[in-house]
Scaffold this motif. Structure first.
Motif, mmCIF file in Angstrom:
data_model
loop_
_atom_site.group_PDB
_atom_site.id
_atom_site.type_symbol
_atom_site.label_atom_id
_atom_site.label_comp_id
_atom_site.label_asym_id
_atom_site.label_seq_id
_atom_site.Cartn_x
_atom_site.Cartn_y
_atom_site.Cartn_z
ATOM 1 N N GLU A 1 36.282 23.048 46.156
ATOM 2 C CA GLU A 1 36.036 23.470 44.770
ATOM 3 C C GLU A 1 37.296 24.115 44.188
ATOM 4 O O GLU A 1 37.653 23.876 43.035
ATOM 5 C CB GLU A 1 34.859 24.448 44.691
ATOM 6 C CG GLU A 1 33.504 23.823 44.875
ATOM 7 C CD GLU A 1 33.026 23.001 43.688
ATOM 8 O OE1 GLU A 1 33.623 23.084 42.596
ATOM 9 O OE2 GLU A 1 32.038 22.265 43.863
ATOM 10 N N LYS A 2 37.954 24.913 44.997
ATOM 11 C CA LYS A 2 39.202 25.567 44.571
ATOM 12 C C LYS A 2 40.271 24.508 44.283
ATOM 13 O O LYS A 2 41.007 24.606 43.295
ATOM 14 C CB LYS A 2 39.673 26.525 45.665
ATOM 15 C CG LYS A 2 40.793 27.420 45.287
ATOM 16 C CD LYS A 2 40.300 28.573 44.478
ATOM 17 C CE LYS A 2 41.388 29.605 44.369
ATOM 18 N NZ LYS A 2 41.058 30.650 43.453
ATOM 19 N N TYR A 3 40.342 23.494 45.124
ATOM 20 C CA TYR A 3 41.318 22.424 44.921
ATOM 21 C C TYR A 3 41.010 21.654 43.639
ATOM 22 O O TYR A 3 41.923 21.271 42.905
ATOM 23 C CB TYR A 3 41.353 21.497 46.140
ATOM 24 C CG TYR A 3 42.418 20.439 46.038
ATOM 25 C CD1 TYR A 3 43.761 20.790 45.955
ATOM 26 C CD2 TYR A 3 42.089 19.098 46.017
ATOM 27 C CE1 TYR A 3 44.751 19.826 45.849
ATOM 28 C CE2 TYR A 3 43.069 18.124 45.903
ATOM 29 C CZ TYR A 3 44.395 18.496 45.825
ATOM 30 O OH TYR A 3 45.368 17.530 45.710
ATOM 31 N N LYS A 4 39.745 21.442 43.354
ATOM 32 C CA LYS A 4 39.366 20.762 42.115
ATOM 33 C C LYS A 4 39.864 21.554 40.906
ATOM 34 O O LYS A 4 40.373 20.977 39.944
ATOM 35 C CB LYS A 4 37.844 20.596 42.042
ATOM 36 C CG LYS A 4 37.384 19.904 40.778
ATOM 37 C CD LYS A 4 35.874 19.784 40.723
ATOM 38 C CE LYS A 4 35.428 19.194 39.398
ATOM 39 N NZ LYS A 4 33.965 19.099 39.302
ATOM 40 N N LYS A 5 39.744 22.873 40.969
ATOM 41 C CA LYS A 5 40.249 23.714 39.875
ATOM 42 C C LYS A 5 41.753 23.547 39.706
ATOM 43 O O LYS A 5 42.260 23.518 38.576
ATOM 44 C CB LYS A 5 39.885 25.177 40.114
ATOM 45 C CG LYS A 5 38.423 25.471 39.908
ATOM 46 C CD LYS A 5 38.086 26.911 40.178
ATOM 47 C CE LYS A 5 36.581 27.129 40.038
ATOM 48 N NZ LYS A 5 36.182 28.475 40.389
ATOM 49 N N LYS A 6 42.468 23.425 40.823
ATOM 50 C CA LYS A 6 43.919 23.201 40.749
ATOM 51 C C LYS A 6 44.235 21.875 40.062
ATOM 52 O O LYS A 6 45.165 21.790 39.267
ATOM 53 C CB LYS A 6 44.526 23.192 42.163
ATOM 54 C CG LYS A 6 45.039 24.510 42.635
ATOM 55 C CD LYS A 6 45.638 24.380 44.008
ATOM 56 C CE LYS A 6 47.115 24.115 43.918
ATOM 57 N NZ LYS A 6 47.801 24.259 45.211
ATOM 58 N N ILE A 7 43.452 20.855 40.360
ATOM 59 C CA ILE A 7 43.659 19.548 39.733
ATOM 60 C C ILE A 7 43.436 19.659 38.227
ATOM 61 O O ILE A 7 44.235 19.150 37.430
ATOM 62 C CB ILE A 7 42.715 18.490 40.346
ATOM 63 C CG1 ILE A 7 43.072 18.241 41.810
ATOM 64 C CG2 ILE A 7 42.780 17.181 39.550
ATOM 65 C CD1 ILE A 7 42.050 17.400 42.563
ATOM 66 N N GLN B 1 43.570 11.914 37.264
ATOM 67 C CA GLN B 1 42.168 11.531 37.088
ATOM 68 C C GLN B 1 41.615 10.856 38.340
ATOM 69 O O GLN B 1 40.474 11.098 38.734
ATOM 70 C CB GLN B 1 41.999 10.611 35.874
ATOM 71 C CG GLN B 1 42.120 11.327 34.555
ATOM 72 C CD GLN B 1 41.129 12.464 34.409
ATOM 73 O OE1 GLN B 1 41.485 13.628 34.547
ATOM 74 N NE2 GLN B 1 39.895 12.145 34.151
ATOM 75 N N GLU B 2 42.431 10.034 38.980
ATOM 76 C CA GLU B 2 42.008 9.388 40.229
ATOM 77 C C GLU B 2 41.799 10.435 41.316
ATOM 78 O O GLU B 2 40.828 10.391 42.070
ATOM 79 C CB GLU B 2 43.046 8.357 40.668
ATOM 80 C CG GLU B 2 42.692 7.617 41.930
ATOM 81 C CD GLU B 2 41.455 6.745 41.821
ATOM 82 O OE1 GLU B 2 40.811 6.522 42.867
ATOM 83 O OE2 GLU B 2 41.121 6.288 40.710
ATOM 84 N N GLU B 3 42.715 11.388 41.391
ATOM 85 C CA GLU B 3 42.594 12.474 42.362
ATOM 86 C C GLU B 3 41.343 13.304 42.077
ATOM 87 O O GLU B 3 40.621 13.698 42.993
ATOM 88 C CB GLU B 3 43.848 13.350 42.330
ATOM 89 C CG GLU B 3 43.894 14.380 43.422
ATOM 90 C CD GLU B 3 45.207 15.153 43.442
ATOM 91 O OE1 GLU B 3 45.337 16.010 44.321
ATOM 92 O OE2 GLU B 3 46.082 14.919 42.591
ATOM 93 N N LEU B 4 41.077 13.545 40.804
ATOM 94 C CA LEU B 4 39.888 14.309 40.417
ATOM 95 C C LEU B 4 38.615 13.559 40.808
ATOM 96 O O LEU B 4 37.666 14.154 41.317
ATOM 97 C CB LEU B 4 39.911 14.580 38.912
ATOM 98 C CG LEU B 4 38.799 15.460 38.357
ATOM 99 C CD1 LEU B 4 38.788 16.824 39.018
ATOM 100 C CD2 LEU B 4 38.973 15.607 36.848
ATOM 101 N N LYS B 5 38.586 12.263 40.605
ATOM 102 C CA LYS B 5 37.426 11.443 40.979
ATOM 103 C C LYS B 5 37.203 11.520 42.488
ATOM 104 O O LYS B 5 36.077 11.716 42.955
ATOM 105 C CB LYS B 5 37.639 9.999 40.549
ATOM 106 C CG LYS B 5 36.486 9.078 40.863
ATOM 107 C CD LYS B 5 36.860 7.643 40.529
ATOM 108 C CE LYS B 5 35.907 6.650 41.129
ATOM 109 N NZ LYS B 5 35.888 6.624 42.580
ATOM 110 N N ASN B 6 38.281 11.378 43.256
ATOM 111 C CA ASN B 6 38.173 11.495 44.714
ATOM 112 C C ASN B 6 37.684 12.879 45.118
ATOM 113 O O ASN B 6 36.866 13.018 46.024
ATOM 114 C CB ASN B 6 39.521 11.202 45.381
ATOM 115 C CG ASN B 6 39.894 9.740 45.311
ATOM 116 O OD1 ASN B 6 39.039 8.870 45.207
ATOM 117 N ND2 ASN B 6 41.184 9.468 45.342
ATOM 118 N N GLN B 7 38.196 13.887 44.433
ATOM 119 C CA GLN B 7 37.807 15.262 44.732
ATOM 120 C C GLN B 7 36.315 15.470 44.467
ATOM 121 O O GLN B 7 35.624 16.126 45.238
ATOM 122 C CB GLN B 7 38.645 16.244 43.900
ATOM 123 C CG GLN B 7 38.459 17.675 44.285
ATOM 124 C CD GLN B 7 38.881 17.959 45.712
ATOM 125 O OE1 GLN B 7 39.677 17.234 46.302
ATOM 126 N NE2 GLN B 7 38.336 18.994 46.291
#
Length: 152
Positions: free
Chosen positions: A55-61, A112-118
């Motif tokens: 979740e923290k990593y998603k916030k970074k993205i 956006q691709e990274e966010l989707k994977n996340q």
């Protein structure tokens, strides 16, 4: 088993590693049922930690998207600041133009691709945590079955 070749390499590597970790945590049999019963809270804590980290990593993205927008806005502002237009109109025009440019940029598409994977990873971890929360019942049922069979 049935053929699963159509899904090979369809998930990203991080998600695949979480799936393998979860399979390992959830694999129990007559030999390790006592061990898994004792490890249940540790397994749950591990997956809780994974959840918070991801979740923290998603916030970074998401923050990186905002930084990208700011960078593009600064460049546009510098480019357009010499034009004679009211500040409010200029700010609104820049915001609209920034959104258009951001969505076209390769950096944005990668984010956006990274966010989707996340989001897939987070969804998997939340599902795993739900299954782990039921693990106590599953272990108890397995022990009861073993008792009925005379194996415990």
């Amino acid at each position: 088993m049935f053929d699963r070749s159509h899904v090979e390499n369809i998930l990203n590597e991080r998600l695949e590693s979480y799936i393998k970790e979860f399979e390992s945590d959830m694999k129990f049999d007559e030999r390790n049922i006592h061990e898994k019963t004792l490890e249940r809270s540790s397994i749950a804590a591990k997956w809780c930690r994974f959840s918070y980290e991801e979740e923290k990593y998603k916030k970074k993205i998401l923050e990186s998207v905002e930084k990208l927008k700011e960078q593009i806005a600064e460049k546009l502002y510098e480019k357009k600041k010499s034009e004679i237009v009211s500040q409010t109109i200029k700010d609104n025009m820049i915001k609209i133009e920034v959104e258009k440019l951001v969505k076209k940029s390769s950096q944005y598409l990668k984010i956006q691709e990274e966010l989707k994977n996340q989001e897939d990873i987070i969804r998997f971890i939340m599902d795993a945590r739900q299954i782990i929360s039921q693990l106590g019942f599953d272990l108890k049922n397995a022990i009861d079955i073993l008792k009925l069979e005379g194996n415990v």
